[in-house]
Design a protein around this motif. Structure first.
Motif, PDB file in Angstrom:
ATOM      1  N   UNK A 114      30.192  36.484  32.171  1.00  0.00           N
ATOM      2  CA  UNK A 114      31.462  37.203  32.076  1.00  0.00           C
ATOM      3  C   UNK A 114      31.537  38.327  33.104  1.00  0.00           C
ATOM      4  N   UNK A 115      30.439  39.063  33.245  1.00  0.00           N
ATOM      5  CA  UNK A 115      30.408  40.145  34.230  1.00  0.00           C
ATOM      6  C   UNK A 115      30.541  39.598  35.646  1.00  0.00           C
ATOM      7  N   UNK A 116      29.904  38.453  35.883  1.00  0.00           N
ATOM      8  CA  UNK A 116      30.029  37.808  37.202  1.00  0.00           C
ATOM      9  C   UNK A 116      31.480  37.396  37.458  1.00  0.00           C
ATOM     10  N   UNK A 117      32.125  36.833  36.449  1.00  0.00           N
ATOM     11  CA  UNK A 117      33.531  36.430  36.593  1.00  0.00           C
ATOM     12  C   UNK A 117      34.412  37.630  36.883  1.00  0.00           C
ATOM     13  N   UNK A 118      34.168  38.739  36.192  1.00  0.00           N
ATOM     14  CA  UNK A 118      34.938  39.953  36.432  1.00  0.00           C
ATOM     15  C   UNK A 118      34.724  40.460  37.852  1.00  0.00           C
ATOM     16  N   UNK A 119      33.461  40.520  38.264  1.00  0.00           N
ATOM     17  CA  UNK A 119      33.171  40.989  39.616  1.00  0.00           C
ATOM     18  C   UNK A 119      33.767  40.084  40.680  1.00  0.00           C
ATOM     19  N   UNK A 120      33.711  38.768  40.447  1.00  0.00           N
ATOM     20  CA  UNK A 120      34.261  37.815  41.409  1.00  0.00           C
ATOM     21  C   UNK A 120      35.778  37.947  41.500  1.00  0.00           C
ATOM     22  N   UNK A 121      36.434  38.117  40.339  1.00  0.00           N
ATOM     23  CA  UNK A 121      37.878  38.300  40.357  1.00  0.00           C
ATOM     24  C   UNK A 121      38.285  39.538  41.139  1.00  0.00           C
ATOM     25  N   UNK A 122      37.567  40.633  40.932  1.00  0.00           N
ATOM     26  CA  UNK A 122      37.848  41.859  41.681  1.00  0.00           C
ATOM     27  C   UNK A 122      37.567  41.670  43.169  1.00  0.00           C
ATOM     28  N   UNK A 123      36.506  40.914  43.492  1.00  0.00           N
ATOM     29  CA  UNK A 123      36.163  40.676  44.897  1.00  0.00           C
ATOM     30  C   UNK A 123      37.280  39.912  45.605  1.00  0.00           C
ATOM     31  N   UNK A 124      37.855  38.935  44.940  1.00  0.00           N
ATOM     32  CA  UNK A 124      38.965  38.192  45.539  1.00  0.00           C
ATOM     33  C   UNK A 124      40.137  39.128  45.854  1.00  0.00           C
ATOM     34  N   UNK A 125      40.460  39.999  44.914  1.00  0.00           N
ATOM     35  CA  UNK A 125      41.593  40.909  45.110  1.00  0.00           C
ATOM     36  C   UNK A 125      41.286  41.930  46.210  1.00  0.00           C
ATOM     37  N   UNK A 126      40.120  42.554  46.137  1.00  0.00           N
ATOM     38  CA  UNK A 126      39.773  43.626  47.081  1.00  0.00           C
ATOM     39  C   UNK A 126      39.673  43.094  48.512  1.00  0.00           C
ATOM     40  N   UNK A 127      39.006  41.942  48.683  1.00  0.00           N
ATOM     41  CA  UNK A 127      38.866  41.402  50.041  1.00  0.00           C
ATOM     42  C   UNK A 127      40.215  40.983  50.619  1.00  0.00           C
ATOM     43  N   UNK A 128      41.109  40.518  49.765  1.00  0.00           N
ATOM     44  CA  UNK A 128      42.442  40.150  50.251  1.00  0.00           C
ATOM     45  C   UNK A 128      43.207  41.388  50.697  1.00  0.00           C
ATOM     46  N   UNK A 129      43.123  42.454  49.910  1.00  0.00           N
ATOM     47  CA  UNK A 129      43.783  43.699  50.296  1.00  0.00           C
ATOM     48  C   UNK A 129      43.183  44.260  51.582  1.00  0.00           C
ATOM     49  N   UNK A 130      41.898  43.988  51.808  1.00  0.00           N
ATOM     50  CA  UNK A 130      41.229  44.469  53.024  1.00  0.00           C
ATOM     51  C   UNK A 130      41.521  43.592  54.236  1.00  0.00           C
ATOM     52  N   UNK A 131      42.244  42.495  54.036  1.00  0.00           N
ATOM     53  CA  UNK A 131      42.596  41.620  55.145  1.00  0.00           C
ATOM     54  C   UNK A 131      41.564  40.554  55.460  1.00  0.00           C
ATOM     55  N   UNK A 132      40.557  40.404  54.587  1.00  0.00           N
ATOM     56  CA  UNK A 132      39.534  39.379  54.783  1.00  0.00           C
ATOM     57  C   UNK A 132      39.383  38.602  53.466  1.00  0.00           C
ATOM     58  N   UNK A 133      40.364  37.769  53.113  1.00  0.00           N
ATOM     59  CA  UNK A 133      40.332  37.089  51.813  1.00  0.00           C
ATOM     60  C   UNK A 133      39.052  36.283  51.600  1.00  0.00           C
TER      61      UNK A 133
END
Length: 254
Positions: A114-133
């Motif tokens: 569950x923690x991995x899923x949460x971290x992965x979901x946040x990583x998708x959002x953050x990297x997209x906002x940073x311009x490197x999806x």
């Protein structure tokens, strides 16, 4: 478009949308493991909750889940298949077993995932906002384009951004369901809900990724470009060598 782009991106585009969709489907199948990868992802957790539902024995349930994960890896090794998906499952199950054994709470078997899923979901959002999806970083090597989509293929970068948003929002929505149940539901109820939510969100994210990428410009095969560049350099060196040899023969004859 450069001359090196023509045998890679343009030729693929000329083959039509059906070819692009087929290439995208094959790449996604390879990246995410296909049906076998999904089975390897679901089976350990399914076995854990089934055994725990029957006898309420944490140790037997945990050992059985870990054993089947190791068995799946062994089968892949014997058949000399890729083991990346099976190995990731083993690590996830192993962490779950450690957590559950340490706390004595069977629900903690699912907590690392569950923690991995949460971290992965946040990583998708953050990297997209940073311009490197993130999905572009994952799939770029699979499509043999590496990071060329960032600067040379804006339409493809946009598709990767859409796909990463889809993955991030779907995973975070899954967490929004599971974390409250982690606190409120008993182990059996929680385990069955978690198993039920393994595949459908994943399939939805993969499908949306396929839709976005199938409509995007084709990838630029940077490996083909490098090979073409190496051939051009070798041809140039051979021509230079021939010219030097011709000049040497001319000097000798003179």
């Amino acid at each position: 478009m450069t001359s090196l782009d023509k045998p890679t991106a343009q030729d693929q585009e000329d083959r039509g949308p059906e070819h692009n969709r087929a290439v995208t489907e094959a790449a996604l199948f390879d990246a995410f493991g296909g049906i076998r990868g999904m089975v390897e992802t679901v089976l350990p957790g399914l076995l854990f909750v089934t055994i725990f539902t029957i006898n309420k024995d944490l140790h037997i349930s945990a050992i059985a889940a870990l054993a089947v994960s190791l068995l799946l890896v062994a089968v892949r090794l014997i058949r000399r298949d890729t083991v990346k998906h099976a190995f990731s499952g083993v690590f996830g199950v192993a962490f779950g077993v450690v957590f559950a054994m340490m706390t004595g709470n069977a629900k903690d078997f699912y907590l690392p995932g569950m923690l991995y899923t949460l971290g992965l979901g946040l990583a998708y959002i953050i990297t997209t906002l940073a311009g490197v999806p993130l999905i572009g970083l994952i799939l770029g090597p699979v499509f043999k384009e590496n990071l060329s989509w960032r600067t040379r293929n804006p339409g493809r970068k946009k598709a990767y951004a859409k796909a990463s948003w889809a993955w991030g929002l779907i995973l975070l929505a899954k967490c929004a369901i599971l974390f409250p149940l982690y606190w409120w539901a008993d182990t059996t109820q929680f385990g069955w809900v978690l198993v039920a939510l393994k595949i459908p969100p994943f399939l939805l994210a993969v499908y949306l990724t396929w839709v976005f990428l199938a409509k995007a410009p084709p990838p630029i095969d940077v490996f083909a470009e490098m090979e073409e560049q190496e051939r051009a350099e070798r041809a140039k060196e051979e021509r230079a060598e021939e010219e030097r040899n011709a000049a040497a023969r001319g000097d000798h004859e003179a």
